[in-house]
Design a protein around this motif. Structure first.
Motif, mmCIF file in Angstrom:
data_model
loop_
_atom_site.group_PDB
_atom_site.id
_atom_site.type_symbol
_atom_site.label_atom_id
_atom_site.label_comp_id
_atom_site.label_asym_id
_atom_site.label_seq_id
_atom_site.Cartn_x
_atom_site.Cartn_y
_atom_site.Cartn_z
ATOM 1 N N VAL A 52 -4.625 3.473 -0.023
ATOM 2 C CA VAL A 52 -3.929 4.292 0.966
ATOM 3 C C VAL A 52 -2.442 4.340 0.642
ATOM 4 C CG1 VAL A 52 -3.270 4.474 3.395
ATOM 5 C CG2 VAL A 52 -5.596 3.775 2.782
ATOM 6 N N GLN A 53 -1.860 3.179 0.421
ATOM 7 C CA GLN A 53 -0.431 3.124 0.148
ATOM 8 C C GLN A 53 -0.082 3.849 -1.140
ATOM 9 O OE1 GLN A 53 1.367 -0.721 0.553
ATOM 10 N NE2 GLN A 53 3.070 -0.224 -0.806
ATOM 11 N N ALA A 54 -0.891 3.641 -2.187
ATOM 12 C CA ALA A 54 -0.593 4.249 -3.483
ATOM 13 C C ALA A 54 -0.610 5.772 -3.404
ATOM 14 C CB ALA A 54 -1.610 3.771 -4.525
ATOM 15 N N VAL A 55 -1.620 6.330 -2.730
ATOM 16 C CA VAL A 55 -1.738 7.786 -2.657
ATOM 17 C C VAL A 55 -0.684 8.389 -1.748
ATOM 18 C CG1 VAL A 55 -3.270 9.697 -2.069
ATOM 19 C CG2 VAL A 55 -4.185 7.701 -3.221
ATOM 20 N N GLU A 56 -0.434 7.766 -0.603
ATOM 21 C CA GLU A 56 0.583 8.311 0.288
ATOM 22 C C GLU A 56 1.972 8.251 -0.341
ATOM 23 O OE1 GLU A 56 0.181 10.053 2.971
ATOM 24 O OE2 GLU A 56 -1.983 9.846 2.820
ATOM 25 N N ASN A 57 2.250 7.207 -1.101
ATOM 26 C CA ASN A 57 3.535 7.146 -1.798
ATOM 27 C C ASN A 57 3.645 8.253 -2.835
ATOM 28 O OD1 ASN A 57 4.409 4.949 -0.334
ATOM 29 N ND2 ASN A 57 3.881 3.434 -1.903
ATOM 30 N N ALA A 58 2.523 8.521 -3.537
ATOM 31 C CA ALA A 58 2.532 9.596 -4.531
ATOM 32 C C ALA A 58 2.804 10.940 -3.871
ATOM 33 C CB ALA A 58 1.198 9.628 -5.282
ATOM 34 N N ILE A 59 2.150 11.176 -2.725
ATOM 35 C CA ILE A 59 2.371 12.433 -2.000
ATOM 36 C C ILE A 59 3.828 12.552 -1.576
ATOM 37 C CG2 ILE A 59 1.795 13.706 0.106
ATOM 38 C CD1 ILE A 59 -1.024 12.449 -0.124
ATOM 39 N N ALA A 60 4.372 11.454 -1.066
ATOM 40 C CA ALA A 60 5.764 11.477 -0.610
ATOM 41 C C ALA A 60 6.730 11.769 -1.740
ATOM 42 C CB ALA A 60 6.106 10.141 0.049
ATOM 43 N N ASN A 61 6.376 11.376 -2.958
ATOM 44 C CA ASN A 61 7.244 11.583 -4.121
ATOM 45 C C ASN A 61 6.906 12.850 -4.892
ATOM 46 O OD1 ASN A 61 8.806 9.205 -3.789
ATOM 47 N ND2 ASN A 61 7.124 7.985 -4.648
ATOM 48 N N GLY A 62 6.016 13.668 -4.356
ATOM 49 C CA GLY A 62 5.681 14.921 -5.008
ATOM 50 C C GLY A 62 4.826 14.754 -6.259
ATOM 51 N N GLN A 63 4.120 13.620 -6.400
ATOM 52 C CA GLN A 63 3.295 13.374 -7.579
ATOM 53 C C GLN A 63 1.854 13.801 -7.325
ATOM 54 O OE1 GLN A 63 3.959 9.180 -7.832
ATOM 55 N NE2 GLN A 63 5.887 9.384 -8.955
#
Length: 378
Positions: A14-25
């Motif tokens: 959850v954390q890994a994917v949401e961080n990626a979304i937040a960073n535009g990755q």
């Protein structure tokens, strides 16, 4: 194990994917304990195609998020996803239930479902606190065209030195100025001792040896000999690979290696435990088995390499019983000298792609064990 329905995903992911979304990755990775496989497993998330890839098995699942990517999470959920520490390495379902990582009450969660189940089950989470990220169990199964190769031991072959090399006896004139490159002694075309008789192997040019320097167990083994001067292989080299299977799935268009816009071959090797035979480190003693997964992009070059891999496996050249350099465990099945890509992404350091010179290097490694492109095309 989970039954049918939706199941909450691991909090680390959850954390890994949401961080990626937040960073535009568009890609994210995570690692957590898979209870079915009983080991920590690497996963990769492709947010452009909404797929989850199990890096150990090559199995993909569809994923979805409500609201769709591009719509913002509530501020409290976004903050929790960005600032919460990662879950424990073996979090699994426990981590998802609040045993570490993002608090259960505020995470945008991931859930599994069995095929045919469409509706989401919120797992007791207050819908007002966040939005679900859903992963569908059953996902993208192996294609119908899975080729399975079984290895039980080397095929019988004519393995006498003379039959394999088809050598000839050069004249003294041809031998003028030459000495045996192995023992560094001169040649005598009329030598009475057969081991001192000079020979020229059939496909070498000007590479002379004493027969006794080549025709012995150290040089001529497993039905093959390699010319020490030009590396020409005579005979078919076979290895002492343990019994096992090689299953090739694909190419699967839904699995793509980084840097390639084609489908991917997924290779799954499986070796059960067994007893060592002659040629292995400790004949008669048991060895532990293993399972490995590798990936090859289905480009034209990749298809050639795939066929060469099949030949190498059939000849027993891909794996051996030895001591693992990563775990130090003795008498276990380990990789041979032909390198494999065990990740579809992450680059060279992660044994994955992109790697611009991989095909070139692996063909050299296959050639070094006696497998040519012609062998793969046969």
């Amino acid at each position: 194990m989970f039954g049918r329905g939706w199941f909450r995903f691991d909090a680390t992911a959850v954390q890994a994917v949401e961080n990626a979304i937040a960073n535009g990755q568009t890609r994210a990775t995570s690692k957590f304990f898979n209870p079915r496989m009983q080991q920590n497993v690497d996963y990769e998330y492709h947010l452009d195609t909404m797929k989850q890839l199990n890096m150990a098995t090559g199995f993909t699942r569809n994923i979805r998020r409500t609201p769709p990517i591009g719509q913002a999470l509530p501020p409290n959920v976004a903050a929790a996803a960005a600032n919460s520490p990662p879950a424990a390495a073996q979090g699994g379902a426990a981590a998802a239930g609040g045993g570490g990582g993002i608090p259960k009450a505020v995470i945008p969660h991931y859930v599994y479902t069995s095929p045919g189940v469409i509706q989401a089950v919120m797992m007791g989470m207050d819908p007002a606190m966040g939005y679900p990220f859903e992963v569908m169990a059953g996902g993208v199964a192996a294609s119908k065209d899975v080729e399975v190769i079984r290895y039980s031991g080397p095929d019988a072959q004519e393995d006498t030195f003379e039959a394999t090399t088809k050598f000839s006896h050069p004249t003294q004139e041809e031998l003028e100025g030459h000495e045996c490159p192995i023992c560094m002694e001169p040649f005598d075309a009329s030598a009475a001792d057969p081991s001192k008789a000079p020979i020229l192997m059939s496909e070498c040019r000007g590479h002379f040896f004493h027969r006794g320097c080549l025709d012995h167990g150290h040089m001529f083994k497993n039905g093959c000999i390699v010319c020490p001067s030009c590396k020409k292989h005579y005979g078919v080299r076979t290895g002492v690979q343990p019994q096992g299977t090689m299953a090739i799935d694909g190419p699967n268009s839904q699995v793509k290696c980084a840097g390639f816009d084609v489908g991917t071959f997924t290779i799954k090797y499986e070796f059960p435990p067994g007893t060592q035979r002659e040629g292995m480190p400790e004949p008669g003693r048991p060895y532990s088995g293993t399972a490995r997964v590798a990936f090859i992009p289905a480009t034209e070059e990749g298809k050639k390499v795939m066929e060469m891999h099949k030949v190498a496996f059939k000849r027993g050249l891909m794996f051996r019983v030895d001591t693992s350099i990563t775990t130090g465990r003795r008498n276990t099945v380990v990789w041979g000298s032909v390198h494999h890509k065990t990740n579809i992404a992450g680059g060279v350091s992660a044994h994955g792609f992109p790697d611009d010179s991989y095909f070139e290097r692996v063909k050299v490694e296959l050639s070094d064990v006696g497998v040519s492109e012609d062998d793969g095309a046969a």
